[in-house]
Design a protein around this motif. Sequence first.
Motif, PDB file in Angstrom:
ATOM      1  N   LEU A  68      17.720  65.639  48.413  1.00 58.19           N
ATOM      2  CA  LEU A  68      17.840  65.262  47.006  1.00 58.19           C
ATOM      3  C   LEU A  68      18.434  63.862  46.893  1.00 58.19           C
ATOM      4  O   LEU A  68      19.397  63.530  47.578  1.00 58.19           O
ATOM      5  CB  LEU A  68      18.739  66.243  46.243  1.00 58.19           C
ATOM      6  CG  LEU A  68      18.223  67.659  46.001  1.00 58.19           C
ATOM      7  CD1 LEU A  68      19.189  68.417  45.091  1.00 58.19           C
ATOM      8  CD2 LEU A  68      16.822  67.662  45.404  1.00 58.19           C
ATOM      9  N   VAL A  69      17.866  63.081  46.014  1.00 57.02           N
ATOM     10  CA  VAL A  69      18.419  61.771  45.676  1.00 57.02           C
ATOM     11  C   VAL A  69      19.773  62.017  44.990  1.00 57.02           C
ATOM     12  O   VAL A  69      19.898  62.965  44.207  1.00 57.02           O
ATOM     13  CB  VAL A  69      17.444  61.026  44.728  1.00 57.02           C
ATOM     14  CG1 VAL A  69      18.046  59.735  44.218  1.00 57.02           C
ATOM     15  CG2 VAL A  69      16.106  60.786  45.432  1.00 57.02           C
TER      16      VAL A  69
ATOM     17  N   GLY B 134      12.859  64.895  52.353  1.00 52.12           N
ATOM     18  CA  GLY B 134      12.918  66.133  51.576  1.00 52.12           C
ATOM     19  C   GLY B 134      14.291  66.464  51.018  1.00 52.12           C
ATOM     20  O   GLY B 134      14.502  67.557  50.506  1.00 52.12           O
TER      21      GLY B 134
ATOM     22  N   ILE C 246      15.193  59.131  51.629  1.00 54.81           N
ATOM     23  CA  ILE C 246      15.679  60.453  51.200  1.00 54.81           C
ATOM     24  C   ILE C 246      14.503  61.335  50.796  1.00 54.81           C
ATOM     25  O   ILE C 246      14.399  62.492  51.185  1.00 54.81           O
ATOM     26  CB  ILE C 246      16.647  60.314  50.000  1.00 54.81           C
ATOM     27  CG1 ILE C 246      17.850  59.456  50.365  1.00 54.81           C
ATOM     28  CG2 ILE C 246      17.074  61.686  49.490  1.00 54.81           C
ATOM     29  CD1 ILE C 246      18.728  59.079  49.176  1.00 54.81           C
TER      30      ILE C 246
ATOM     31  N   GLY D  97      11.003  69.050  37.557  1.00 53.33           N
ATOM     32  CA  GLY D  97      11.745  68.585  38.736  1.00 53.33           C
ATOM     33  C   GLY D  97      13.133  68.081  38.409  1.00 53.33           C
ATOM     34  O   GLY D  97      13.816  67.545  39.281  1.00 53.33           O
TER      35      GLY D  97
ATOM     36  N   ARG E  86       8.348  58.170  42.814  1.00 50.98           N
ATOM     37  CA  ARG E  86       7.180  57.681  43.567  1.00 50.98           C
ATOM     38  C   ARG E  86       6.630  56.387  42.959  1.00 50.98           C
ATOM     39  O   ARG E  86       6.164  55.510  43.686  1.00 50.98           O
ATOM     40  CB  ARG E  86       6.098  58.767  43.666  1.00 50.98           C
ATOM     41  CG  ARG E  86       6.435  59.827  44.730  1.00 50.98           C
ATOM     42  CD  ARG E  86       5.315  60.859  44.896  1.00 50.98           C
ATOM     43  NE  ARG E  86       5.198  61.732  43.750  1.00 50.98           N
ATOM     44  CZ  ARG E  86       5.930  62.837  43.562  1.00 50.98           C
ATOM     45  NH1 ARG E  86       6.815  63.219  44.453  1.00 50.98           N
ATOM     46  NH2 ARG E  86       5.776  63.578  42.474  1.00 50.98           N
TER      47      ARG E  86
ATOM     48  N   THR F  96      10.672  63.685  37.557  1.00 50.23           N
ATOM     49  CA  THR F  96      11.522  62.751  38.306  1.00 50.23           C
ATOM     50  C   THR F  96      10.858  62.377  39.633  1.00 50.23           C
ATOM     51  O   THR F  96      10.975  61.232  40.080  1.00 50.23           O
ATOM     52  CB  THR F  96      12.931  63.339  38.536  1.00 50.23           C
ATOM     53  OG1 THR F  96      12.822  64.721  38.865  1.00 50.23           O
ATOM     54  CG2 THR F  96      13.788  63.184  37.289  1.00 50.23           C
ATOM     55  N   GLY F  97      10.127  63.322  40.246  1.00 48.15           N
ATOM     56  CA  GLY F  97       9.403  62.995  41.477  1.00 48.15           C
ATOM     57  C   GLY F  97       8.392  61.874  41.229  1.00 48.15           C
ATOM     58  O   GLY F  97       8.312  60.911  41.997  1.00 48.15           O
TER      59      GLY F  97
ATOM     60  N   THR G  50      19.678  59.613  40.071  1.00 51.89           N
ATOM     61  CA  THR G  50      18.690  60.429  39.358  1.00 51.89           C
ATOM     62  C   THR G  50      19.051  60.539  37.875  1.00 51.89           C
ATOM     63  O   THR G  50      18.199  60.340  37.003  1.00 51.89           O
ATOM     64  CB  THR G  50      18.638  61.836  39.989  1.00 51.89           C
ATOM     65  OG1 THR G  50      18.431  61.703  41.388  1.00 51.89           O
ATOM     66  CG2 THR G  50      17.525  62.664  39.378  1.00 51.89           C
TER      67      THR G  50
HETATM   68  P1  AMP Z   1       8.890  66.479  43.389  1.00 47.81           P
HETATM   69  O1  AMP Z   1       7.742  65.600  43.051  1.00 47.81           O
HETATM   70  O2  AMP Z   1       9.530  67.104  42.163  1.00 47.81           O
HETATM   71  O3  AMP Z   1       8.549  67.502  44.438  1.00 47.81           O
HETATM   72  O4  AMP Z   1      10.025  65.550  44.009  1.00 47.81           O
HETATM   73  C1  AMP Z   1       9.806  64.859  45.216  1.00 47.81           C
HETATM   74  C2  AMP Z   1      11.131  64.407  45.797  1.00 47.81           C
HETATM   75  O5  AMP Z   1      11.784  63.517  44.883  1.00 47.81           O
HETATM   76  C3  AMP Z   1      12.147  65.512  46.040  1.00 47.81           C
HETATM   77  O6  AMP Z   1      11.944  66.165  47.283  1.00 47.81           O
HETATM   78  C4  AMP Z   1      13.443  64.723  46.017  1.00 47.81           C
HETATM   79  O7  AMP Z   1      13.618  63.992  47.212  1.00 47.81           O
HETATM   80  C5  AMP Z   1      13.187  63.726  44.897  1.00 47.81           C
HETATM   81  N1  AMP Z   1      13.595  64.260  43.587  1.00 47.81           N
HETATM   82  C6  AMP Z   1      12.780  64.595  42.553  1.00 47.81           C
HETATM   83  N2  AMP Z   1      13.481  65.046  41.510  1.00 47.81           N
HETATM   84  C7  AMP Z   1      14.787  65.011  41.888  1.00 47.81           C
HETATM   85  C8  AMP Z   1      16.014  65.372  41.260  1.00 47.81           C
HETATM   86  N3  AMP Z   1      16.038  65.883  40.025  1.00 47.81           N
HETATM   87  N4  AMP Z   1      17.153  65.183  41.961  1.00 47.81           N
HETATM   88  C9  AMP Z   1      17.157  64.665  43.198  1.00 47.81           C
HETATM   89  N5  AMP Z   1      16.040  64.324  43.869  1.00 47.81           N
HETATM   90  C10 AMP Z   1      14.850  64.500  43.221  1.00 47.81           C
END
Ligand code: AMP
Length: 182
Positions: free
Chosen positions: A59-60, A57, A53, A86, A37, A32-33, A65
């Motif tokens: 959560l969305v 850092g 958001i 994620g 992105r 999901t990250g 999501t």
């Molecule tokens: P990651 O690449 O998994 O470290 O995700 C980077 C950022 O994306 C996180 O710090 C959140 O802001 C957002 N994000 C990723 N996955 C989620 C999720 N399942 N729920 C909410 N926010 C997410």
Amino acid sequence: MTRVVLVGPPGAGKGTQATALSRRLGVPHISTGDLFRAHIANGTELGLRVKAIIDSGGLVPDEITNEMVRVRLADEDTRAGFLLDGFPRNTGQADFLRDALGGVDLDAVVEFKIDEDVVVGRLLGRGRVDDSEDVIRHRLDVYRKETAPLLEYYADKLITLDAVGEVDEITGRVLSALRDRG
Ligand code: AMP
């Protein structure tokens, strides 16, 4: 069938492992990250909504999501399974995933266990916008408060592995643990 969720604090190496495991297991890696992105990089409306958001850092919101994940899981390539990296990040998302899978169980939830001090050092070296020390500390807080309860939620499917070591060695640990699981 390989339906696997990877859980662990930021910097535990889930993304690296998911890429390697995806090749070995022949199922797509869904991060999901990475999806967020990509939206940000492409300047989509969703990307604009979530950028601040993610940079801070937090959560969305689940409704954004979950919808993004629902769309991705509807793609044909997830029929043979998937590696979720994620997601879910809290129990609300886990409830959503259970419903989205319509009664089909996950095969395993793999926890990457690692010391917070080790991940802070790793993340500072990575250089992403959300990898400044303050933001990293916040993401670790969010992990502890929101995501760690999933370890209890998924207790019957949980495989906990030591996430410190060489990349190949850890991939081997995951594959053999999944094999043992049947
Ligand atoms: P990651 O690449 O998994 O470290 O995700 C980077 C950022 O994306 C996180 O710090 C959140 O802001 C957002 N994000 C990723 N996955 C989620 C999720 N399942 N729920 C909410 N926010 C997410």
